[in-house]
Design an enzyme around this catalytic site. Structure first.
Site, mmCIF file in Angstrom:
data_model
loop_
_atom_site.group_PDB
_atom_site.id
_atom_site.type_symbol
_atom_site.label_atom_id
_atom_site.label_comp_id
_atom_site.label_asym_id
_atom_site.label_seq_id
_atom_site.Cartn_x
_atom_site.Cartn_y
_atom_site.Cartn_z
ATOM 1 N N ASN A 7 87.764 103.590 -16.199
ATOM 2 C CA ASN A 7 88.178 103.425 -14.808
ATOM 3 C C ASN A 7 87.846 104.706 -14.055
ATOM 4 O O ASN A 7 87.366 105.674 -14.640
ATOM 5 C CB ASN A 7 89.676 103.092 -14.684
ATOM 6 C CG ASN A 7 90.597 104.019 -15.438
ATOM 7 O OD1 ASN A 7 91.191 103.651 -16.437
ATOM 8 N ND2 ASN A 7 90.718 105.259 -14.966
ATOM 9 N N LYS B 190 90.808 106.766 -28.785
ATOM 10 C CA LYS B 190 91.944 106.169 -28.079
ATOM 11 C C LYS B 190 91.875 104.646 -28.131
ATOM 12 O O LYS B 190 90.981 104.040 -27.544
ATOM 13 C CB LYS B 190 91.927 106.654 -26.630
ATOM 14 C CG LYS B 190 92.983 105.997 -25.734
ATOM 15 C CD LYS B 190 92.881 106.540 -24.320
ATOM 16 C CE LYS B 190 93.827 105.805 -23.381
ATOM 17 N NZ LYS B 190 93.768 106.347 -22.013
ATOM 18 N N ARG C 271 90.146 98.242 -21.355
ATOM 19 C CA ARG C 271 89.717 98.243 -22.751
ATOM 20 C C ARG C 271 89.740 96.838 -23.351
ATOM 21 O O ARG C 271 88.874 96.478 -24.167
ATOM 22 C CB ARG C 271 90.605 99.192 -23.558
ATOM 23 C CG ARG C 271 90.356 100.639 -23.201
ATOM 24 C CD ARG C 271 91.528 101.584 -23.492
ATOM 25 N NE ARG C 271 91.293 102.799 -22.742
ATOM 26 C CZ ARG C 271 90.542 103.820 -23.178
ATOM 27 N NH1 ARG C 271 90.007 103.776 -24.394
ATOM 28 N NH2 ARG C 271 90.337 104.873 -22.424
ATOM 29 N N LYS D 152 91.184 105.962 -9.365
ATOM 30 C CA LYS D 152 92.015 105.251 -10.334
ATOM 31 C C LYS D 152 93.192 104.550 -9.650
ATOM 32 O O LYS D 152 93.808 105.089 -8.737
ATOM 33 C CB LYS D 152 92.533 106.239 -11.380
ATOM 34 C CG LYS D 152 93.354 105.613 -12.507
ATOM 35 C CD LYS D 152 93.718 106.641 -13.561
ATOM 36 C CE LYS D 152 94.532 106.019 -14.686
ATOM 37 N NZ LYS D 152 94.837 106.988 -15.773
#
Length: 501
Positions: A283, A124, A74, A303
């Protein structure tokens, strides 16, 4: 002389003359794998609105995030810089983390603000909360925020799910953990958050933001980093039990419904033809959750790893009348979103080392990418090891490989956490065009052409690492339980008193 594609110039002039610069909607899914969407080959995903974006937009086959876990990915998306520069490593931030995305880093929102853009984020954040909320989105160029400041599994009983009619969002475990808050700007609106109503709240907020911006004749940037489809999944009554993929599919369907609400709002307000919508994921899938963790399609692992399944993502660019529908095999990355948006808006780039490039040639001409390389750092990057892998053109070289707990349960022995760190000298080289699954590394010793390629890869690696200055690790600053968000900060006893509805 800088060459600016004719179509980009015409688009910019059209927007400028009309007095309406382009709007931007950035959709960011969570733990969504390369093979999770119908448009990327999944046979039973139900996502009509994302399918519409894929059919009417440009679909990428070789698009990358910068990290196989949430927070660093992010940070790179919003700054156009590898996470090693901003210090968002190793791993992810937590509710009580002392650090966060440094305030001297420049986000996409901060790039657009001087041009009069309205900016909002819904969903988020996961780039830090900090003392007195010092790392919240409102401190990083966003006018408005509605969401959870970290990952939604970072509350009590993180492995419980939330679906009607059998609702069990929380239980009696982890009672020393603060419950997950819903924040509006810098104020906790609800604690614990009501997961069953959360997506409707997000959709209503985003729809209102777009509508209000259009009414004010103000260009806007909406960033929607969804919690879906990160484990544990949740969904409200409109999506629960409605998909063919169980809880994961229901969560994906609920996310898709919000995308539909945004599209409908852009159409209703008459700005859809002046809005770039870009969708991708942070991801790869958390394979340890099996069918609840997502799907990497033909790619290796998921991941937590620097294999393709951990960092190659679905990505779609949609702009009716401006971006021609199609598929591109050109290499691109989340790093490239900031410089592309800045170029389209006529904004100034941050005066720092950027790792992103403008994607205009790909988007508007389906032409060649300016990106020749992609760098792969692990969850815990360090100056001692440097890059784990590097992609140059169609070739990818692994200098180190390591599995991850996130990618456990698969038959591939290279994916789980017990696949320990291995150094490769010479590096393992794969041709990703003919072998995207990274099954068959090429025989470097037997082929002079590959030896020349290897020398070029080593030179590119050396040149890049010479420019890499690791920022101070924000995550290594540790945690302080007193920093965890609480709607009644002076109450006692914590955390049970942190309760507001």
């Amino acid at each position: 002389m800088v060459f600016v594609p004719l179509l980009v110039v015409s688009v910019w002039l059209l927007c400028s003359c009309a007095g309406s610069p382009p709007n931007f909607v950035l959709l960011f899914a969570d733990d969504l794998g390369f093979g999770d969407l119908a448009s990327y080959g999944h046979p039973s995903s139900l996502t009509p609105n994302l399918d519409r974006l894929a059919a009417g937009g440009l679909r990428f086959t070789d698009f990358y995030c910068t990290s196989p876990v949430c927070s660093p990915s992010r940070a790179s998306l919003l700054t156009g810089r590898y996470q090693t520069r901003s210090g968002i490593y190793p791993g992810v931030l937590y509710p009580g983390s002392i650090g966060g995305l440094p305030l001297n880093e420049t986000t996409i929102a901060e790039v657009l603000k001087p041009l009069g853009y309205a900016t909002a984020v819904v969903g988020k954040w996961h780039l830090g909360y900090g003392a007195d909320g010092m790392f919240l989105p409102t401190k990083q160029g966003f006018d408005q925020y509605l969401g959870i400041p970290y990952s939604h599994d970072m509350g009590p009983c993180w492995n419980l799910t939330c679906f009607p009619p059998d609702v069990k969002c929380f239980g009696t475990c982890d009672l020393g953990t603060v419950t997950v808050p819903l924040m509006h700007n810098e104020v906790i609106k609800q604690q614990p958050v009501n997961f069953l109503d959360l997506e409707k709240a997000y959709s209503d907020f985003a729809v209102n933001f777009i509508t209000t911006s259009v009414m004010k004749k103000q260009p806007f940037f909406l960033y929607y980093p969804s919690h879906h489809t990160h484990y544990p999944q949740y969904a409200g009554s409109m999506a629960a039990g409605k998909s063919l993929r169980g809880p994961f599919g229901d969560a994906l369907l609920e996310f898709d419904s919000t995308v539909g609400d945004l599209l409908a709002t852009l159409e209703k307000t008459g700005v859809i033809n002046n809005t770039l919508i870009f969708f991708t994921s942070d991801n790869g899938p958390e394979l340890m959750r099996m069918s609840r963790g997502g799907n990497a399609g033909p790619l290796k692992c998921g991941k937590g790893t620097t294999y393709e399944g951990g960092m190659r993502e679905p990505a779609i660019a949609y702009w009716p009348g401006t971006i021609r529908p199609g598929v591109t095999h050109e290499m691109a990355s989340t790093l490239d979103i900031l410089p592309t948006i800045a170029s389209l808006a006529g904004a100034k780039l941050p005066q720092v080392m950027l790792d992103g490039v403008d994607m205009a040639e790909i988007l508007f001409h389906q032409g060649k990418s300016k990106r020749e390389t992609m760098m792969f750092y692990p969850i815990d990057p360090s100056e001692m090891y440097g890059l784990f892998a590097l992609r140059l053109g169609k070739y990818k070289a692994h200098f180190y490989t390591q599995g991850a707990t996130h990618s456990a349960t698969t038959p591939d022995k290279d994916c789980p956490g017990f696949a320990v760190l291995k150094a490769h000298n010479p590096p393992l080289i794969f041709d990703l065009e003919s072998d995207p699954s990274e099954n068959y590394h090429l025989p470097v010793e037997e082929r002079p052409d590959l030896q020349a390629l290897l020398e070029r890869i080593k030179k590119v690696k050396e040149q890049f690492e010479a420019t890499m200055v690791f920022g101070e690790s924000q995550i290594s600053k540790g945690t302080n339980p007193n920093l965890a968000p609480c709607c009644n900060p002076q109450c006692s006893p914590k955390p049970s008193c942190c309760h507001c509805q």
